[in-house]
Design a protein around this motif. Structure first.
Motif, PDB file in Angstrom:
ATOM      1  N   GLN A 103      71.757  51.833  46.610  1.00 25.92           N
ATOM      2  CA  GLN A 103      71.736  53.192  46.103  1.00 25.92           C
ATOM      3  C   GLN A 103      72.714  53.319  44.947  1.00 25.92           C
ATOM      4  O   GLN A 103      73.908  53.059  45.103  1.00 25.92           O
ATOM      5  CB  GLN A 103      72.086  54.200  47.197  1.00 25.92           C
ATOM      6  N   PRO A 112      74.412  55.792  41.866  1.00 24.54           N
ATOM      7  CA  PRO A 112      74.775  57.206  41.759  1.00 24.54           C
ATOM      8  C   PRO A 112      73.643  58.044  41.185  1.00 24.54           C
ATOM      9  O   PRO A 112      73.043  57.685  40.172  1.00 24.54           O
ATOM     10  CB  PRO A 112      75.985  57.183  40.826  1.00 24.54           C
ATOM     11  N   GLY A 113      73.350  59.150  41.843  1.00 20.65           N
ATOM     12  CA  GLY A 113      72.318  60.058  41.378  1.00 20.65           C
ATOM     13  C   GLY A 113      70.905  59.603  41.634  1.00 20.65           C
ATOM     14  O   GLY A 113      69.968  60.272  41.188  1.00 20.65           O
ATOM     15  N   GLU A 114      70.726  58.492  42.320  1.00 26.04           N
ATOM     16  CA  GLU A 114      69.399  57.969  42.584  1.00 26.04           C
ATOM     17  C   GLU A 114      69.173  57.850  44.081  1.00 26.04           C
ATOM     18  O   GLU A 114      70.119  57.777  44.869  1.00 26.04           O
ATOM     19  CB  GLU A 114      69.207  56.617  41.911  1.00 26.04           C
ATOM     20  N   GLU A 115      67.922  57.833  44.467  1.00 26.88           N
ATOM     21  CA  GLU A 115      67.608  57.684  45.875  1.00 26.88           C
ATOM     22  C   GLU A 115      67.753  56.234  46.294  1.00 26.88           C
ATOM     23  O   GLU A 115      67.671  55.312  45.486  1.00 26.88           O
ATOM     24  CB  GLU A 115      66.203  58.203  46.178  1.00 26.88           C
ATOM     25  N   ARG A 116      67.958  56.048  47.579  1.00 25.07           N
ATOM     26  CA  ARG A 116      68.097  54.722  48.123  1.00 25.07           C
ATOM     27  C   ARG A 116      66.779  53.974  48.021  1.00 25.07           C
ATOM     28  O   ARG A 116      65.706  54.541  48.263  1.00 25.07           O
ATOM     29  CB  ARG A 116      68.553  54.811  49.580  1.00 25.07           C
TER      30      ARG A 116
END
Length: 129
Positions: free
Chosen positions: A39, A41-45
């Motif tokens: 994951q 930063p600012g993104e989905e896993r």
């Protein structure tokens, strides 16, 4: 107490390599599929790679040919060898253990949709110059 502990993260230059380890305690990994998620930063896993208890493997398209997942049941440990690293690989990497064992090419990314039984705490991988 079941625990998964990732290690091996850190900083590396683009094109470099890292090997992540996932050491398990409190459970026998030999009966579990092992997976890696990441994951940024600012993104989905997103799911990265998985290996079944029988050794079948799958890598998502973005890492195929660069990452290799493996396991050493005698050491109760899973690994993720990451080569040719790119800045886009920068993320916190998590290992998981799951009784859902249908990991491999026929199942593809669908394995990553399962709810893992156990999660590690994560290890930071930073790829930059």
């Amino acid at each position: 107490q079941v625990q998964l502990v990732e290690s091996g993260g850190g900083w590396v230059q683009p094109g470099g390599s890292l090997r992540l380890s996932c050491a398990a305690s409190g459970l026998r990994l030999d009966s579990y599929a092992i997976g890696w998620f990441r994951q940024a930063p600012g993104e989905e896993r997103e799911g990265v790679s998985c290996i079944s208890s029988d050794g079948y493997t799958y890598n998502t398209a973005s890492v195929k040919g660069r990452f290799t997942i493996s396991r050493d049941n005698a050491k109760n440990t899973g690994y993720l060898q990451m080569n040719s690293l790119k800045p886009d690989d920068t993320a916190v990497y998590y290992c998981v253990a799951s009784e859902f064992d249908l990991c491999g090419e026929p199942y593809g990314d669908r394995w990553f949709q399962m709810r893992a039984d156990y999660w590690g705490q994560g290890t930071q991988v930073t790829v930059s110059s």
